[in-house]
Design an enzyme around this catalytic site. Structure first.
Site, PDB file in Angstrom:
ATOM      1  N   GLU A   1       0.843  -1.189   0.000  1.00 46.78           N
ATOM      2  CA  GLU A   1       0.000   0.000   0.000  1.00 46.78           C
ATOM      3  C   GLU A   1       0.881   1.243   0.000  1.00 46.78           C
ATOM      4  OE1 GLU A   1      -3.033   0.012   2.975  1.00 46.78           O
ATOM      5  OE2 GLU A   1      -3.674  -2.023   2.547  1.00 46.78           O
TER       6      GLU A   1
ATOM      7  N   HIS B   1      -8.896   9.824   3.739  1.00 46.82           N
ATOM      8  CA  HIS B   1      -8.513   8.772   2.792  1.00 46.82           C
ATOM      9  C   HIS B   1      -8.730   9.289   1.382  1.00 46.82           C
ATOM     10  CE1 HIS B   1      -8.073   4.954   0.791  1.00 46.82           C
ATOM     11  NE2 HIS B   1      -7.711   4.407   1.923  1.00 46.82           N
TER      12      HIS B   1
ATOM     13  N   ARG C   1      -0.663   8.821   2.134  1.00 45.51           N
ATOM     14  CA  ARG C   1      -2.046   9.262   1.937  1.00 45.51           C
ATOM     15  C   ARG C   1      -2.218  10.772   1.912  1.00 45.51           C
ATOM     16  NH1 ARG C   1      -5.163   4.769   5.690  1.00 45.51           N
ATOM     17  NH2 ARG C   1      -4.933   3.055   4.202  1.00 45.51           N
TER      18      ARG C   1
ATOM     19  N   HIS D   1     -11.138   9.800   7.406  1.00 45.84           N
ATOM     20  CA  HIS D   1     -10.876   8.372   7.555  1.00 45.84           C
ATOM     21  C   HIS D   1     -10.311   7.992   8.919  1.00 45.84           C
ATOM     22  CE1 HIS D   1      -9.988   4.305   6.361  1.00 45.84           C
ATOM     23  NE2 HIS D   1      -8.685   4.462   6.483  1.00 45.84           N
TER      24      HIS D   1
ATOM     25  N   ARG E   1      -0.713   8.886   9.267  1.00 40.29           N
ATOM     26  CA  ARG E   1      -0.564   7.435   9.474  1.00 40.29           C
ATOM     27  C   ARG E   1      -0.150   6.714   8.201  1.00 40.29           C
ATOM     28  NH1 ARG E   1      -4.083   2.971   8.803  1.00 40.29           N
ATOM     29  NH2 ARG E   1      -5.804   4.361   8.231  1.00 40.29           N
TER      30      ARG E   1
END
Length: 548
Positions: free
Chosen positions: A129, A250, A299, A360, A395
Protein backbone atom coordinates in the site's frame (compact mmCIF):
# COMPACT_ATOMS: atom_id res chain seq x y z
CA UNK A 1 -6.87 30.80 20.58
CA UNK A 2 -9.71 30.93 23.07
CA UNK A 3 -12.74 29.09 21.77
CA UNK A 4 -16.18 28.29 23.11
CA UNK A 5 -16.60 26.54 26.45
CA UNK A 6 -17.87 22.96 26.27
CA UNK A 7 -19.87 21.07 28.91
CA UNK A 8 -17.75 20.03 31.89
CA UNK A 9 -19.67 16.78 32.16
CA UNK A 10 -22.70 15.23 30.49
CA UNK A 11 -26.16 15.94 31.85
CA UNK A 12 -27.61 12.59 32.88
CA UNK A 13 -29.87 11.04 35.50
CA UNK A 14 -28.33 9.81 38.73
CA UNK A 15 -26.94 6.27 38.61
CA UNK A 16 -29.69 3.78 39.34
CA UNK A 17 -27.39 0.81 39.79
CA UNK A 18 -23.75 0.11 40.65
CA UNK A 19 -21.21 -2.61 39.94
CA UNK A 20 -17.48 -3.17 40.41
CA UNK A 21 -14.74 -4.84 38.35
CA UNK A 22 -10.96 -4.64 38.17
CA UNK A 23 -10.67 -3.41 34.58
CA UNK A 24 -13.20 -1.70 32.32
CA UNK A 25 -12.44 -1.76 28.58
CA UNK A 26 -14.38 0.79 26.53
CA UNK A 27 -14.70 -0.40 22.93
CA UNK A 28 -14.76 -3.73 21.12
CA UNK A 29 -12.49 -3.33 18.10
CA UNK A 30 -9.06 -4.86 17.62
CA UNK A 31 -7.53 -2.78 20.44
CA UNK A 32 -10.31 -3.25 22.97
CA UNK A 33 -10.77 -6.98 22.51
CA UNK A 34 -7.02 -7.62 22.50
CA UNK A 35 -6.71 -5.64 25.73
CA UNK A 36 -9.59 -7.58 27.30
CA UNK A 37 -8.15 -10.96 26.33
CA UNK A 38 -4.77 -10.08 27.83
CA UNK A 39 -6.11 -8.30 30.93
CA UNK A 40 -8.39 -11.16 31.99
CA UNK A 41 -5.35 -12.89 33.45
CA UNK A 42 -5.06 -10.01 35.95
CA UNK A 43 -8.59 -9.85 37.35
CA UNK A 44 -12.21 -9.29 36.41
CA UNK A 45 -12.74 -7.57 33.04
CA UNK A 46 -15.79 -5.81 31.64
CA UNK A 47 -16.05 -4.76 27.97
CA UNK A 48 -18.49 -1.92 27.29
CA UNK A 49 -19.50 -1.28 23.67
CA UNK A 50 -21.99 1.12 22.09
CA UNK A 51 -23.55 -1.38 19.72
CA UNK A 52 -23.11 -5.13 19.40
CA UNK A 53 -19.61 -6.32 20.16
CA UNK A 54 -18.61 -6.64 16.47
CA UNK A 55 -19.88 -3.25 15.28
CA UNK A 56 -16.77 -1.05 15.58
CA UNK A 57 -14.44 0.34 12.93
CA UNK A 58 -12.19 -2.74 12.81
CA UNK A 59 -14.68 -4.70 10.72
CA UNK A 60 -14.48 -2.05 7.99
CA UNK A 61 -10.70 -2.25 7.56
CA UNK A 62 -10.06 -3.53 4.04
CA UNK A 63 -6.36 -3.33 3.25
CA UNK A 64 -4.79 -5.38 6.01
CA UNK A 65 -2.24 -5.27 8.79
CA UNK A 66 1.34 -4.14 8.11
CA UNK A 67 4.23 -6.12 9.61
CA UNK A 68 7.69 -7.25 8.52
CA UNK A 69 6.74 -10.91 8.01
CA UNK A 70 8.73 -11.50 4.82
CA UNK A 71 12.30 -12.74 5.42
CA UNK A 72 13.51 -10.14 2.90
CA UNK A 73 11.77 -7.35 4.84
CA UNK A 74 12.89 -5.99 8.21
CA UNK A 75 11.50 -3.99 11.13
CA UNK A 76 14.08 -1.31 10.32
CA UNK A 77 12.64 -0.82 6.82
CA UNK A 78 9.11 -0.71 8.24
CA UNK A 79 10.32 1.87 10.76
CA UNK A 80 11.81 4.09 8.05
CA UNK A 81 8.61 4.00 5.96
CA UNK A 82 6.56 4.90 9.05
CA UNK A 83 8.84 7.81 9.96
CA UNK A 84 8.68 9.22 6.43
CA UNK A 85 4.88 9.01 6.34
CA UNK A 86 4.70 10.73 9.74
CA UNK A 87 6.29 13.88 8.27
CA UNK A 88 8.87 14.19 11.03
CA UNK A 89 6.55 13.96 14.04
CA UNK A 90 6.40 10.21 14.65
CA UNK A 91 8.11 9.24 17.90
CA UNK A 92 10.99 6.97 16.79
CA UNK A 93 10.89 5.01 20.05
CA UNK A 94 7.15 4.32 19.69
CA UNK A 95 7.60 3.31 16.07
CA UNK A 96 10.42 0.96 16.99
CA UNK A 97 8.14 -0.71 19.54
CA UNK A 98 5.47 -1.08 16.84
CA UNK A 99 7.67 -2.61 14.16
CA UNK A 100 9.68 -4.92 16.43
CA UNK A 101 6.74 -6.26 18.46
CA UNK A 102 4.35 -6.23 15.49
CA UNK A 103 5.25 -9.56 13.87
CA UNK A 104 4.78 -11.51 17.11
CA UNK A 105 1.43 -9.77 17.65
CA UNK A 106 0.29 -10.91 14.20
CA UNK A 107 1.42 -14.49 14.81
CA UNK A 108 -0.47 -14.47 18.11
CA UNK A 109 -3.55 -13.32 16.23
CA UNK A 110 -3.13 -16.24 13.82
CA UNK A 111 -2.80 -18.66 16.75
CA UNK A 112 -6.02 -17.17 18.11
CA UNK A 113 -7.79 -18.23 14.91
CA UNK A 114 -7.45 -15.38 12.40
CA UNK A 115 -7.12 -16.74 8.86
CA UNK A 116 -5.00 -14.62 6.52
CA UNK A 117 -4.77 -15.20 2.78
CA UNK A 118 -1.92 -17.50 1.78
CA UNK A 119 0.07 -18.38 -1.32
CA UNK A 120 0.14 -21.83 -2.92
CA UNK A 121 3.07 -22.84 -0.67
CA UNK A 122 1.15 -21.86 2.46
CA UNK A 123 3.09 -18.67 3.16
CA UNK A 124 1.12 -15.53 4.04
CA UNK A 125 0.26 -13.48 0.97
CA UNK A 126 1.64 -9.97 1.41
CA UNK A 127 0.36 -6.95 -0.49
CA UNK A 128 1.56 -3.37 -0.75
CA UNK A 129 0.00 0.00 0.00
CA UNK A 130 0.94 3.66 -0.17
CA UNK A 131 4.18 4.67 1.56
CA UNK A 132 5.50 1.11 1.84
CA UNK A 133 8.63 0.15 -0.08
CA UNK A 134 8.01 -3.55 0.57
CA UNK A 135 5.11 -5.96 0.28
CA UNK A 136 4.22 -6.29 3.97
CA UNK A 137 0.41 -6.06 4.17
CA UNK A 138 -1.14 -9.30 5.42
CA UNK A 139 -4.77 -9.49 4.27
CA UNK A 140 -7.74 -11.78 4.69
CA UNK A 141 -10.67 -12.56 2.42
CA UNK A 142 -8.99 -10.43 -0.23
CA UNK A 143 -10.18 -7.10 1.14
CA UNK A 144 -12.02 -8.16 4.31
CA UNK A 145 -9.11 -8.19 6.76
CA UNK A 146 -10.82 -6.20 9.49
CA UNK A 147 -13.88 -8.40 9.41
CA UNK A 148 -11.75 -11.53 9.78
CA UNK A 149 -9.69 -10.09 12.64
CA UNK A 150 -12.85 -8.95 14.40
CA UNK A 151 -14.43 -12.39 13.90
CA UNK A 152 -11.45 -14.15 15.46
CA UNK A 153 -11.26 -11.76 18.42
CA UNK A 154 -15.01 -11.83 19.12
CA UNK A 155 -14.96 -15.63 19.05
CA UNK A 156 -12.03 -15.70 21.48
CA UNK A 157 -13.72 -13.23 23.86
CA UNK A 158 -16.94 -15.21 23.82
CA UNK A 159 -15.00 -18.39 24.60
CA UNK A 160 -13.46 -16.63 27.59
CA UNK A 161 -16.08 -17.07 30.27
CA UNK A 162 -14.28 -14.61 32.56
CA UNK A 163 -14.87 -11.57 30.32
CA UNK A 164 -18.21 -9.81 30.74
CA UNK A 165 -19.66 -7.76 27.90
CA UNK A 166 -22.27 -5.01 28.06
CA UNK A 167 -23.58 -4.14 24.61
CA UNK A 168 -25.67 -1.12 23.57
CA UNK A 169 -24.05 1.01 26.26
CA UNK A 170 -22.57 4.49 26.09
CA UNK A 171 -19.97 5.47 28.68
CA UNK A 172 -20.88 8.96 29.87
CA UNK A 173 -18.05 10.15 32.10
CA UNK A 174 -15.13 8.91 34.15
CA UNK A 175 -15.40 8.65 37.92
CA UNK A 176 -12.36 10.18 39.59
CA UNK A 177 -10.91 10.23 43.09
CA UNK A 178 -9.94 13.33 45.07
CA UNK A 179 -6.45 13.30 43.51
CA UNK A 180 -7.86 13.03 39.96
CA UNK A 181 -7.06 9.34 39.50
CA UNK A 182 -9.57 7.03 37.88
CA UNK A 183 -12.17 5.36 40.09
CA UNK A 184 -14.58 3.99 37.45
CA UNK A 185 -17.15 5.09 34.89
CA UNK A 186 -20.76 6.11 34.55
CA UNK A 187 -22.67 4.67 31.62
CA UNK A 188 -26.09 4.35 30.09
CA UNK A 189 -27.28 0.91 29.02
CA UNK A 190 -29.96 0.76 26.37
CA UNK A 191 -31.33 -2.60 27.39
CA UNK A 192 -33.76 -4.38 29.62
CA UNK A 193 -33.38 -5.93 33.05
CA UNK A 194 -31.10 -5.12 35.95
CA UNK A 195 -28.50 -3.12 33.98
CA UNK A 196 -30.87 -0.67 32.33
CA UNK A 197 -30.46 3.08 32.18
CA UNK A 198 -27.67 5.04 33.88
CA UNK A 199 -25.35 3.17 36.22
CA UNK A 200 -21.91 3.46 37.81
CA UNK A 201 -19.12 0.91 37.66
CA UNK A 202 -16.16 1.19 39.98
CA UNK A 203 -12.87 0.01 38.51
CA UNK A 204 -9.17 -0.03 39.31
CA UNK A 205 -8.23 0.77 35.70
CA UNK A 206 -10.08 1.97 32.62
CA UNK A 207 -8.82 1.24 29.10
CA UNK A 208 -10.13 3.50 26.35
CA UNK A 209 -10.38 1.73 22.99
CA UNK A 210 -13.42 3.56 21.68
CA UNK A 211 -12.23 4.43 18.18
CA UNK A 212 -12.19 7.68 16.27
CA UNK A 213 -14.04 10.86 15.44
CA UNK A 214 -15.17 10.40 11.83
CA UNK A 215 -18.71 11.61 12.49
CA UNK A 216 -17.30 15.13 12.98
CA UNK A 217 -17.44 15.39 9.18
CA UNK A 218 -20.26 15.18 6.67
CA UNK A 219 -18.61 12.32 4.78
CA UNK A 220 -16.46 9.66 6.42
CA UNK A 221 -15.47 6.02 6.13
CA UNK A 222 -16.22 5.58 9.85
CA UNK A 223 -19.38 3.91 11.19
CA UNK A 224 -22.08 5.92 12.95
CA UNK A 225 -20.70 5.00 16.40
CA UNK A 226 -17.47 6.97 15.77
CA UNK A 227 -18.48 10.13 17.63
CA UNK A 228 -15.27 10.81 19.53
CA UNK A 229 -16.71 9.64 22.85
CA UNK A 230 -13.44 8.42 24.35
CA UNK A 231 -11.52 11.57 23.52
CA UNK A 232 -14.33 13.74 24.90
CA UNK A 233 -14.68 11.95 28.24
CA UNK A 234 -10.89 11.88 28.61
CA UNK A 235 -10.75 15.65 28.08
CA UNK A 236 -13.50 16.16 30.64
CA UNK A 237 -11.48 14.08 33.13
CA UNK A 238 -8.42 16.29 32.66
CA UNK A 239 -6.47 14.19 30.15
CA UNK A 240 -4.29 15.63 27.42
CA UNK A 241 -5.05 14.98 23.76
CA UNK A 242 -2.20 15.29 21.29
CA UNK A 243 -1.83 15.80 17.51
CA UNK A 244 -5.58 16.17 17.05
CA UNK A 245 -5.10 18.48 14.05
CA UNK A 246 -3.75 15.57 12.00
CA UNK A 247 -6.96 14.06 10.64
CA UNK A 248 -6.29 11.71 7.78
CA UNK A 249 -8.60 11.98 4.79
CA UNK A 250 -8.51 8.77 2.79
CA UNK A 251 -7.84 9.75 -0.82
CA UNK A 252 -10.03 7.14 -2.49
CA UNK A 253 -13.53 6.99 -1.06
CA UNK A 254 -16.31 6.07 -3.46
CA UNK A 255 -17.94 9.31 -4.62
CA UNK A 256 -21.72 8.98 -4.48
CA UNK A 257 -22.70 12.53 -5.35
CA UNK A 258 -22.74 15.94 -3.70
CA UNK A 259 -25.61 15.06 -1.38
CA UNK A 260 -24.00 11.90 0.06
CA UNK A 261 -23.62 12.09 3.85
CA UNK A 262 -22.49 9.82 6.67
CA UNK A 263 -20.48 6.63 6.23
CA UNK A 264 -19.19 6.26 2.66
CA UNK A 265 -17.73 3.15 0.97
CA UNK A 266 -13.94 2.92 1.06
CA UNK A 267 -11.88 1.89 -1.96
CA UNK A 268 -8.82 0.45 -0.27
CA UNK A 269 -5.32 1.71 -0.94
CA UNK A 270 -4.50 -1.92 -1.68
CA UNK A 271 -6.28 -1.47 -5.02
CA UNK A 272 -3.56 1.00 -6.00
CA UNK A 273 -1.04 -1.37 -4.43
CA UNK A 274 -2.10 -3.94 -7.02
CA UNK A 275 -1.59 -1.48 -9.90
CA UNK A 276 -4.66 0.77 -10.14
CA UNK A 277 -3.97 4.44 -10.80
CA UNK A 278 -5.68 7.82 -10.51
CA UNK A 279 -6.85 9.87 -13.49
CA UNK A 280 -8.81 13.09 -13.93
CA UNK A 281 -11.89 13.60 -16.13
CA UNK A 282 -9.73 13.75 -19.26
CA UNK A 283 -8.01 10.46 -18.44
CA UNK A 284 -4.74 12.14 -17.45
CA UNK A 285 -2.64 10.43 -14.78
CA UNK A 286 -1.80 13.25 -12.38
CA UNK A 287 0.25 11.52 -9.65
CA UNK A 288 3.28 11.15 -11.92
CA UNK A 289 5.96 13.59 -10.74
CA UNK A 290 4.15 14.32 -7.45
CA UNK A 291 6.18 11.77 -5.46
CA UNK A 292 8.68 8.99 -6.13
CA UNK A 293 5.96 6.42 -5.41
CA UNK A 294 3.41 8.21 -7.64
CA UNK A 295 -0.03 6.67 -6.97
CA UNK A 296 1.39 4.85 -3.96
CA UNK A 297 2.64 7.98 -2.20
CA UNK A 298 1.62 8.44 1.47
CA UNK A 299 -2.05 9.26 1.94
CA UNK A 300 -1.66 12.93 2.77
CA UNK A 301 0.24 13.54 -0.45
CA UNK A 302 -2.32 11.67 -2.57
CA UNK A 303 -5.27 13.39 -0.88
CA UNK A 304 -3.71 16.82 -1.43
CA UNK A 305 -2.94 16.00 -5.07
CA UNK A 306 -6.55 14.94 -5.64
CA UNK A 307 -7.85 18.12 -4.02
CA UNK A 308 -5.54 20.26 -6.17
CA UNK A 309 -6.71 18.44 -9.28
CA UNK A 310 -10.35 18.91 -8.30
CA UNK A 311 -9.78 22.63 -7.73
CA UNK A 312 -7.88 23.04 -10.99
CA UNK A 313 -10.54 21.24 -13.06
CA UNK A 314 -13.60 22.49 -11.19
CA UNK A 315 -14.72 18.90 -10.57
CA UNK A 316 -15.82 17.34 -7.28
CA UNK A 317 -14.14 13.98 -7.80
CA UNK A 318 -11.49 12.14 -9.80
CA UNK A 319 -11.32 8.52 -10.98
CA UNK A 320 -9.49 5.33 -10.11
CA UNK A 321 -8.70 3.13 -13.08
CA UNK A 322 -8.46 -0.60 -12.35
CA UNK A 323 -10.13 -1.92 -15.48
CA UNK A 324 -6.96 -3.79 -16.42
CA UNK A 325 -7.40 -6.08 -13.40
CA UNK A 326 -10.02 -8.13 -15.19
CA UNK A 327 -12.98 -9.94 -13.68
CA UNK A 328 -11.10 -12.73 -11.88
CA UNK A 329 -8.69 -10.48 -10.01
CA UNK A 330 -11.53 -8.27 -8.84
CA UNK A 331 -13.54 -11.27 -7.64
CA UNK A 332 -10.63 -12.95 -5.81
CA UNK A 333 -8.60 -10.03 -4.44
CA UNK A 334 -11.27 -7.37 -3.86
CA UNK A 335 -14.67 -9.05 -3.56
CA UNK A 336 -15.97 -6.59 -0.94
CA UNK A 337 -15.06 -3.49 -2.95
CA UNK A 338 -16.39 -5.08 -6.14
CA UNK A 339 -19.75 -5.76 -4.49
CA UNK A 340 -19.84 -2.28 -2.97
CA UNK A 341 -19.17 -0.58 -6.31
CA UNK A 342 -21.73 -2.69 -8.14
CA UNK A 343 -24.34 -2.03 -5.47
CA UNK A 344 -23.98 1.65 -6.38
CA UNK A 345 -24.23 1.06 -10.11
CA UNK A 346 -20.49 1.08 -10.90
CA UNK A 347 -18.74 -1.90 -12.48
CA UNK A 348 -14.99 -1.45 -11.83
CA UNK A 349 -14.17 -4.28 -14.21
CA UNK A 350 -15.35 -2.12 -17.11
CA UNK A 351 -15.71 1.41 -15.68
CA UNK A 352 -13.66 4.05 -13.95
CA UNK A 353 -14.38 4.37 -10.21
CA UNK A 354 -15.32 7.90 -9.08
CA UNK A 355 -13.44 8.77 -5.87
CA UNK A 356 -12.80 11.75 -3.59
CA UNK A 357 -11.13 12.22 -0.17
CA UNK A 358 -13.23 11.73 2.98
CA UNK A 359 -12.46 11.69 6.70
CA UNK A 360 -10.88 8.37 7.55
CA UNK A 361 -8.60 8.28 10.60
CA UNK A 362 -7.44 10.41 13.52
CA UNK A 363 -3.66 10.22 13.82
CA UNK A 364 -3.92 12.04 17.16
CA UNK A 365 -5.88 11.23 20.28
CA UNK A 366 -5.52 10.83 24.03
CA UNK A 367 -1.81 11.16 24.76
CA UNK A 368 -0.13 8.01 26.10
CA UNK A 369 3.32 6.73 26.91
CA UNK A 370 4.75 3.50 25.52
CA UNK A 371 2.67 1.48 28.01
CA UNK A 372 -0.60 3.13 27.03
CA UNK A 373 -0.78 5.28 30.18
CA UNK A 374 -2.49 8.64 29.76
CA UNK A 375 -1.84 11.78 31.81
CA UNK A 376 -4.64 10.69 34.20
CA UNK A 377 -3.57 7.93 36.66
CA UNK A 378 -5.44 4.69 36.07
CA UNK A 379 -6.61 5.70 32.58
CA UNK A 380 -5.12 3.89 29.58
CA UNK A 381 -5.78 4.22 25.86
CA UNK A 382 -5.03 2.22 22.73
CA UNK A 383 -6.18 2.09 19.11
CA UNK A 384 -7.48 5.11 17.24
CA UNK A 385 -8.61 6.94 20.38
CA UNK A 386 -4.97 7.09 21.52
CA UNK A 387 -1.93 9.06 20.45
CA UNK A 388 1.03 6.75 21.05
CA UNK A 389 3.35 8.83 18.88
CA UNK A 390 3.49 6.20 16.13
CA UNK A 391 1.60 8.07 13.42
CA UNK A 392 2.97 11.58 13.79
CA UNK A 393 1.41 13.91 11.26
CA UNK A 394 0.09 11.15 8.98
CA UNK A 395 -0.56 7.44 9.47
CA UNK A 396 1.20 4.95 7.23
CA UNK A 397 -1.31 2.64 5.54
CA UNK A 398 -2.28 -0.48 7.53
CA UNK A 399 -0.35 0.53 10.65
CA UNK A 400 -3.59 1.09 12.58
CA UNK A 401 -4.57 -2.53 13.17
CA UNK A 402 -0.99 -3.30 14.16
CA UNK A 403 -0.88 -0.37 16.59
CA UNK A 404 -4.09 -1.59 18.24
CA UNK A 405 -2.64 -5.06 18.68
CA UNK A 406 0.78 -4.01 19.94
CA UNK A 407 -0.19 -1.31 22.41
CA UNK A 408 -3.18 -3.21 23.82
CA UNK A 409 -0.73 -6.00 24.67
CA UNK A 410 1.65 -3.48 26.25
CA UNK A 411 -1.13 -2.07 28.46
CA UNK A 412 -1.92 -5.53 29.79
CA UNK A 413 1.77 -6.26 30.35
CA UNK A 414 2.12 -3.01 32.30
CA UNK A 415 -0.96 -3.74 34.41
CA UNK A 416 0.47 -7.19 35.15
CA UNK A 417 3.10 -5.43 37.26
CA UNK A 418 0.30 -4.35 39.56
CA UNK A 419 -3.21 -3.04 39.09
CA UNK A 420 -3.84 0.36 40.68
CA UNK A 421 -5.63 0.33 44.02
CA UNK A 422 -9.38 0.89 43.88
CA UNK A 423 -10.00 4.59 44.48
CA UNK A 424 -12.99 6.14 46.18
CA UNK A 425 -14.89 8.33 43.70
CA UNK A 426 -15.71 11.85 44.82
CA UNK A 427 -18.95 13.67 44.10
CA UNK A 428 -18.79 15.32 40.68
CA UNK A 429 -19.48 19.01 41.20
CA UNK A 430 -18.64 20.07 37.66
CA UNK A 431 -21.36 21.91 35.75
CA UNK A 432 -23.35 19.49 33.57
CA UNK A 433 -24.34 20.36 30.02
CA UNK A 434 -25.87 18.97 26.87
CA UNK A 435 -25.83 19.99 23.20
CA UNK A 436 -28.96 19.62 21.09
CA UNK A 437 -28.70 16.57 18.81
CA UNK A 438 -30.26 18.60 15.99
CA UNK A 439 -27.00 20.60 15.89
CA UNK A 440 -24.97 17.69 14.45
CA UNK A 441 -25.61 18.33 10.71
CA UNK A 442 -24.57 21.98 11.13
CA UNK A 443 -21.51 20.90 13.11
CA UNK A 444 -20.52 18.46 10.37
CA UNK A 445 -20.98 21.10 7.69
CA UNK A 446 -18.86 23.62 9.62
CA UNK A 447 -16.07 21.07 10.22
CA UNK A 448 -16.06 19.88 6.60
CA UNK A 449 -15.80 23.41 5.24
CA UNK A 450 -13.55 24.99 7.87
CA UNK A 451 -11.47 22.13 9.27
CA UNK A 452 -11.46 19.62 6.42
CA UNK A 453 -8.73 18.77 3.93
CA UNK A 454 -7.87 22.45 3.29
CA UNK A 455 -7.74 24.87 6.23
CA UNK A 456 -7.08 28.54 6.92
CA UNK A 457 -7.30 30.89 9.88
CA UNK A 458 -10.51 32.39 8.50
CA UNK A 459 -12.14 29.01 7.88
CA UNK A 460 -11.17 27.66 11.29
CA UNK A 461 -12.45 30.83 12.99
CA UNK A 462 -15.78 30.49 11.19
CA UNK A 463 -16.05 26.85 12.24
CA UNK A 464 -15.27 27.82 15.84
CA UNK A 465 -17.93 30.53 15.76
CA UNK A 466 -20.52 28.07 14.47
CA UNK A 467 -19.67 25.58 17.19
CA UNK A 468 -19.91 28.33 19.80
CA UNK A 469 -23.46 29.05 18.71
CA UNK A 470 -24.33 25.36 18.77
CA UNK A 471 -23.22 25.05 22.40
CA UNK A 472 -25.70 27.79 23.31
CA UNK A 473 -28.73 26.02 21.83
CA UNK A 474 -31.08 24.56 24.45
CA UNK A 475 -30.93 20.78 24.56
CA UNK A 476 -33.67 18.24 24.92
CA UNK A 477 -33.79 15.64 27.68
CA UNK A 478 -30.63 13.58 28.23
CA UNK A 479 -30.25 10.65 25.86
CA UNK A 480 -27.80 9.07 23.44
CA UNK A 481 -28.31 11.60 20.59
CA UNK A 482 -27.60 14.56 22.87
CA UNK A 483 -24.67 12.84 24.59
CA UNK A 484 -23.06 12.00 21.25
CA UNK A 485 -23.67 15.54 19.97
CA UNK A 486 -21.99 16.94 23.09
CA UNK A 487 -18.99 14.66 22.60
CA UNK A 488 -18.72 15.73 18.96
CA UNK A 489 -18.78 19.42 19.92
CA UNK A 490 -16.13 18.83 22.59
CA UNK A 491 -13.75 17.06 20.22
CA UNK A 492 -14.42 19.52 17.40
CA UNK A 493 -13.52 22.42 19.67
CA UNK A 494 -10.27 20.72 20.71
CA UNK A 495 -9.39 19.91 17.10
CA UNK A 496 -10.00 23.49 15.98
CA UNK A 497 -7.82 24.80 18.82
CA UNK A 498 -4.91 22.64 17.64
CA UNK A 499 -5.46 23.28 13.92
CA UNK A 500 -5.61 27.03 14.51
CA UNK A 501 -2.44 27.03 16.60
CA UNK A 502 -0.33 25.07 14.07
CA UNK A 503 0.57 27.69 11.48
CA UNK A 504 2.26 25.42 8.96
CA UNK A 505 1.36 22.61 6.56
CA UNK A 506 2.58 19.18 7.57
CA UNK A 507 1.27 15.70 6.87
CA UNK A 508 -2.50 15.58 7.09
CA UNK A 509 -2.71 19.22 8.28
CA UNK A 510 -2.91 21.55 5.26
CA UNK A 511 -3.06 25.30 5.92
CA UNK A 512 -3.47 27.21 2.68
CA UNK A 513 -2.44 30.41 4.51
CA UNK A 514 0.74 28.69 5.78
CA UNK A 515 1.57 26.32 2.90
CA UNK A 516 5.08 25.26 3.97
CA UNK A 517 6.39 22.87 6.58
CA UNK A 518 8.26 24.80 9.27
CA UNK A 519 10.59 22.68 11.41
CA UNK A 520 12.12 25.77 12.99
CA UNK A 521 8.89 26.82 14.71
CA UNK A 522 6.63 23.76 14.58
CA UNK A 523 8.80 20.70 15.15
CA UNK A 524 6.79 19.25 18.00
CA UNK A 525 3.27 18.39 19.13
CA UNK A 526 0.26 20.33 20.36
CA UNK A 527 -1.39 19.09 23.55
CA UNK A 528 -4.96 20.23 24.15
CA UNK A 529 -6.61 20.28 27.57
CA UNK A 530 -9.74 21.90 28.96
CA UNK A 531 -9.06 24.84 31.26
CA UNK A 532 -11.03 25.60 34.44
CA UNK A 533 -13.84 27.05 32.33
CA UNK A 534 -13.90 23.98 30.01
CA UNK A 535 -12.38 25.95 27.12
CA UNK A 536 -9.90 23.94 24.98
CA UNK A 537 -6.35 25.29 25.22
CA UNK A 538 -3.51 24.18 22.93
CA UNK A 539 0.06 24.02 24.29
CA UNK A 540 3.04 23.46 22.00
CA UNK A 541 5.51 20.79 23.15
CA UNK A 542 8.75 21.06 21.12
CA UNK A 543 10.77 17.98 20.24
CA UNK A 544 14.44 17.84 21.23
CA UNK A 545 15.58 15.85 18.17
CA UNK A 546 15.33 17.08 14.60
CA UNK A 547 13.15 14.28 13.20
CA UNK A 548 13.62 12.41 9.95
Amino acid sequence: MTGPAVPQRLSAPEAGWTDAVDVVVIGSGVAGLTAALKARELGSVLVVTKDVVASGSTQWAQGGVAAALDPEDSPEEHLQDTLVAGAGLSDPEAVRVLVTEGPDAVWDLIELGARFDTLADGEISLGREGGHHRNRIAHAGGDATGAEIERALVAAVKRAKDIRIIEHALVLDLLTAADGAIAGVTLHVMGEGQLDGVGAIRARAVILASGGLGQLYAATTNPSVSTGDGMALALRAGAKVRDLEFVQFHPTVLWLGKSAKGQQPLVSEAVRGEGAFLVDHTGKRFMQGQHELADLAPRDIVAKAIMRQMIATGKDHVYLDARHFGDEKWRVRFPTILASCRSHGIDPVRELIPVAPACHYSSGGVRTDLNGQTSVPGLYACGEVACTGVHGANRLASNSLLEGLVFARRIAAHLADGLPAQREPVEDRRTPGLVDADAVPELQRAMTVGAGVIRSAAGLAEAAATIGKLTEQPAAEPGTPGWEATNLVTVASALIAAATAREESRGAHWREDHPDRDDLLWFGSLDVTLDQHAVPQATFVPRADRGE
